[in-house]
Write an enzyme that holds these catalytic residues in place. Structure first.
Site, short mmCIF file in Angstrom:
data_model
loop_
_atom_site.label_atom_id
_atom_site.label_comp_id
_atom_site.label_asym_id
_atom_site.label_seq_id
_atom_site.Cartn_x
_atom_site.Cartn_y
_atom_site.Cartn_z
N PHE A 8 0.82 -1.21 0.00
CA PHE A 8 0.00 0.00 0.00
C PHE A 8 0.86 1.27 0.00
CE2 PHE A 8 -1.81 2.75 3.58
CZ PHE A 8 -2.36 3.69 2.72
N ILE A 9 1.67 1.47 1.02
CA ILE A 9 2.45 2.72 1.10
C ILE A 9 3.56 2.71 0.06
CG2 ILE A 9 3.89 4.18 2.58
CD1 ILE A 9 2.29 3.10 5.00
N THR A 35 2.31 -9.73 1.31
CA THR A 35 1.11 -8.92 1.56
C THR A 35 0.92 -7.87 0.46
OG1 THR A 35 2.32 -7.43 3.02
CG2 THR A 35 1.14 -9.24 4.08
N SER A 88 6.85 3.47 13.45
CA SER A 88 5.41 3.50 13.76
C SER A 88 5.09 4.25 15.04
CB SER A 88 4.91 2.06 13.87
OG SER A 88 3.61 2.04 14.40
N SER A 89 3.97 4.95 14.99
CA SER A 89 3.45 5.65 16.16
C SER A 89 3.12 4.69 17.30
CB SER A 89 2.17 6.38 15.78
OG SER A 89 1.18 5.44 15.40
N TYR A 121 4.18 -5.95 17.66
CA TYR A 121 4.38 -5.10 16.48
C TYR A 121 5.11 -3.82 16.87
CZ TYR A 121 3.40 -1.90 12.66
OH TYR A 121 3.53 -0.98 11.64
N ASP A 177 -4.27 -2.70 21.95
CA ASP A 177 -4.70 -1.42 21.37
C ASP A 177 -4.23 -0.22 22.20
OD1 ASP A 177 -6.11 -1.36 19.01
OD2 ASP A 177 -7.99 -0.71 19.95
C1 UD1 Z 1 -1.20 0.72 14.64
C2 UD1 Z 1 -0.39 2.01 14.66
C3 UD1 Z 1 -0.23 2.51 13.23
C4 UD1 Z 1 0.35 1.41 12.37
C5 UD1 Z 1 -0.53 0.19 12.41
C6 UD1 Z 1 0.06 -0.96 11.61
C7 UD1 Z 1 -1.03 3.02 16.80
C8 UD1 Z 1 -1.69 4.14 17.46
N1 UD1 Z 1 -1.06 3.03 15.46
O1 UD1 Z 1 -2.48 1.04 14.17
O2 UD1 Z 1 0.59 3.65 13.20
O3 UD1 Z 1 0.42 1.86 11.07
O4 UD1 Z 1 -0.64 -0.23 13.77
O5 UD1 Z 1 -0.83 -2.00 11.50
O6 UD1 Z 1 -0.47 2.15 17.43
N2 UD1 Z 1 -10.77 -1.26 14.84
C9 UD1 Z 1 -12.14 -1.44 14.92
N3 UD1 Z 1 -12.73 -2.27 14.01
C10 UD1 Z 1 -12.03 -2.92 13.04
C11 UD1 Z 1 -10.63 -2.72 12.96
C12 UD1 Z 1 -10.04 -1.88 13.88
O7 UD1 Z 1 -12.80 -0.89 15.80
O8 UD1 Z 1 -12.65 -3.68 12.26
C13 UD1 Z 1 -10.12 -0.34 15.80
C14 UD1 Z 1 -8.92 -0.91 16.52
O9 UD1 Z 1 -9.31 -1.64 17.67
C15 UD1 Z 1 -8.15 0.37 16.84
C16 UD1 Z 1 -8.47 1.31 15.68
O10 UD1 Z 1 -9.63 0.77 15.06
O11 UD1 Z 1 -8.61 0.95 18.04
C17 UD1 Z 1 -7.38 1.38 14.64
O12 UD1 Z 1 -6.99 0.04 14.30
P1 UD1 Z 1 -6.04 -0.27 13.08
O13 UD1 Z 1 -6.51 0.37 11.86
O14 UD1 Z 1 -5.80 -1.75 13.07
O15 UD1 Z 1 -4.70 0.48 13.47
P2 UD1 Z 1 -3.85 0.61 14.85
O16 UD1 Z 1 -3.71 -0.71 15.50
O17 UD1 Z 1 -4.35 1.77 15.60
#
Ligand code: UD1
Length: 313
Positions: A12-13, A36, A119-120, A143, A273
């Site tokens: 993707f990126i 991937t 990554s953040s 991760y 999370d």
């Molecule tokens: C994390 C990193 C991000 C990195 C990514 C790689 C943090 C803050 N961010 O992203 O920089 O690029 O990992 O994979 O650590 N969620 C739902 N429903 C879904 C899927 C996800 O509610 O179907 C929620 C998750 O529980 C989370 C949020 O959406 O709270 C974001 O999830 P996701 O998009 O997987 O990214 P992060 O884990 O935040």
């Protein structure tokens, strides 16, 4: 004209970076093991890049890809917090072992700079927002650890071997070509593909967790600026939009953009999370001359448009 190696360039990126470099008239080597990533992501630039199928854990394949390369934009990795909880050893091998291999081969080649996709997630649940680079990292998932170790290797390779490196901490990147179909897909492509299909997505937790969602175009620009920046060796820099939106807000905005009214399903919070994520981007502005080119709302519009047109998934 310079020669760029984009590891993970069919992802993707990486594919968004490769596309921009081609547009700028640069020479591009796309290196990807297609685990991937997908060749379809670079189909439109296939004639303009050199594609090498290879694995960042394989030193001789990386060495071949580095031939004549000026800049390395190291995007190859296994993303996703849940994936790392399911398979921490594999994630460590690819993210840590792969990064170390890329760095070690780069120090033997005449590489001018290695830009590393950090990554953040490294910050974990810091109490203070926005998150600044001088805060102590407190990773909450395998991760996050793997990405943080990569940063440390980058700065050590700068200090010990004099290899210019820069680590960019990405904050929840989204945009065209992000895969909605994988079991480890990120939230924005999952929500969009569900809503376009008239299905309710699941929100993990109460939806009040927040993210500094960053449109991929900003990340592309930051990578290119970082590569060409002579002053940044060994540094770690946040790149984001510098705002934050809750998942409930994101969900509401997507329903409006897509024109649907569906209730989401709420489920238990996800293991590993982070609660809130919000970047201080002043270092990127000062060090790289970075500025937000596409804000969250505009990025979301473009992304929904892209999924509509591409018919994904
Ligand atoms: C994390 C990193 C991000 C990195 C990514 C790689 C943090 C803050 N961010 O992203 O920089 O690029 O990992 O994979 O650590 N969620 C739902 N429903 C879904 C899927 C996800 O509610 O179907 C929620 C998750 O529980 C989370 C949020 O959406 O709270 C974001 O999830 P996701 O998009 O997987 O990214 P992060 O884990 O935040």
């Amino acid at each position: 004209m310079s020669r760029y190696l984009v590891t993970g360039g069919a992802g993707f990126i990486g594919s968004n970076i490769a596309e921009e470099l081609v547009r700028m008239g640069e020479e591009v080597v796309v290196f990807d093991n297609l685990s991937t990533g997908h060749e379809g992501n670079i189909e439109h630039i296939r004639q303009d890049v050199t594609f090498m199928k290879g694995d960042v854990r394989n030193a001789s394949e990386v060495r071949m890809a580095l031939d004549g390369v000026d800049y390395v934009l190291h995007q190859a990795a296994l993303a996703s917090v849940p994936r790392s909880i399911d398979d921490p050893l594999l994630v460590n091998e690819v993210n840590v072992g792969g990064t170390l291999t890329v760095l070690d081969e780069s120090r033997h080649a005449s590489v001018k700079c290695v830009v590393y996709a950090a990554s953040s997630s490294a910050y974990g649940d810091s109490e203070v927002l926005p998150k600044r680079e001088d805060m102590l990292p407190t990773p909450l998932s395998p991760y996050a650890v793997s990405k943080l170790v990569g940063e440390h290797y980058c700065s050590v390779y700068s200090k010990v071997y004099g290899l210019p490196t820069i680590s960019i901490r990405y904050f929840n990147v989204f945009g065209p070509r992000q895969d909605p179909a994988s079991q480890y897909a990120a939230v924005i492509p999952i929500f969009i593909s569900h809503l376009l299909d008239g299905k309710s997505p699941t929100i993990f937790g109460d939806g009040e967790q927040s993210r500094d969602f960053t449109y991929v175009g900003n990340i592309v620009k930051a990578n290119i600026m970082a590569a060409q920046n002579g002053k940044a060796a060994g540094q770690v820099v946040n790149v984001a939009c510098g705002g934050r939106f809750t998942l409930n807000e994101l969900y509401g905005m997507l329903c409006e953009l897509i024109g649907v009214s569906l209730d989401p399903v709420y489920a238990d919070p996800r293991l590993g999370d982070v609660k809130h994520s919000h970047a201080d981007i002043s270092m990127a502005e000062e060090l790289l001359g970075y500025s937000v080119e596409t804000d969250f709302e505009e990025g979301l519009k473009r992304t929904v448009e892209w999924y509509r047109k591409s018919g994904a998934p």
